[in-house]
Design an enzyme around this catalytic site. Sequence first.
Site, PDB file in Angstrom:
ATOM      1  N   CYS A 203       0.880  -1.173   0.000  1.00 62.69           N
ATOM      2  CA  CYS A 203       0.000   0.000   0.000  1.00 62.69           C
ATOM      3  C   CYS A 203       0.917   1.222   0.000  1.00 62.69           C
ATOM      4  O   CYS A 203       2.103   1.108  -0.292  1.00 62.69           O
ATOM      5  CB  CYS A 203      -0.999  -0.018   1.162  1.00 62.69           C
ATOM      6  SG  CYS A 203      -0.301   0.039   2.818  1.00 62.69           S
TER       7      CYS A 203
ATOM      8  N   HIS B 187      13.695 -18.020  18.951  1.00 64.07           N
ATOM      9  CA  HIS B 187      12.668 -17.294  18.187  1.00 64.07           C
ATOM     10  C   HIS B 187      11.374 -18.106  18.081  1.00 64.07           C
ATOM     11  O   HIS B 187      10.295 -17.543  17.996  1.00 64.07           O
ATOM     12  CB  HIS B 187      13.205 -16.935  16.804  1.00 64.07           C
ATOM     13  CG  HIS B 187      14.482 -16.158  16.864  1.00 64.07           C
ATOM     14  ND1 HIS B 187      14.545 -14.905  17.434  1.00 64.07           N
ATOM     15  CD2 HIS B 187      15.743 -16.470  16.495  1.00 64.07           C
ATOM     16  CE1 HIS B 187      15.805 -14.469  17.381  1.00 64.07           C
ATOM     17  NE2 HIS B 187      16.546 -15.395  16.824  1.00 64.07           N
TER      18      HIS B 187
END
Length: 149
Positions: free
Chosen positions: A69, A137
């Site tokens: 966008c 992680h």
Amino acid sequence: MEQTIAVASDHGGRILKQKIIEALQDSGISVRDFGVPFDDATSVDYPDLAAKVAHSVTNGETNRGILVCGTGIGMSIAANKVPGVRAALVWDEFTAKMARQHNDANVLCLGERVINHDRAVTFVNLWLQSEFEGSRHLRRLDKIKQLES
Ligand code: RB5
């Protein structure tokens, strides 16, 4: 492994989206384009496009997604509302790599109005080629998953 990348943009991201699609196809990567058309500047609502890519990734129809966008912000906010999506807004080579290595981002968000378009193709390639590092992680991604329920 054959991969299909879902891609979409609003009117503010359609030019960069087209450049990314061409770069992916030139590399032999299969693309599913959810719109908007490159040559249509009609104003649309980015959550509608984000939803199409997000659902395509989470239902397994495609492997990963790319959303563009004007800033990348709206797309990332919207895509991250869909459970199972880890959408990362990236703006340089480092964040593109980290999005994969540390966050295992399955959706990449870019802002057409805020980044250099040639570099954006590099960001996409770095994200595609980088590997999730797992380990500590993974524990953090599990905690993100818990936030979805
Ligand atoms: C559209 O003008 C613009 O708001 C949109 O492309 C995006 O930047 C929103 O985050």
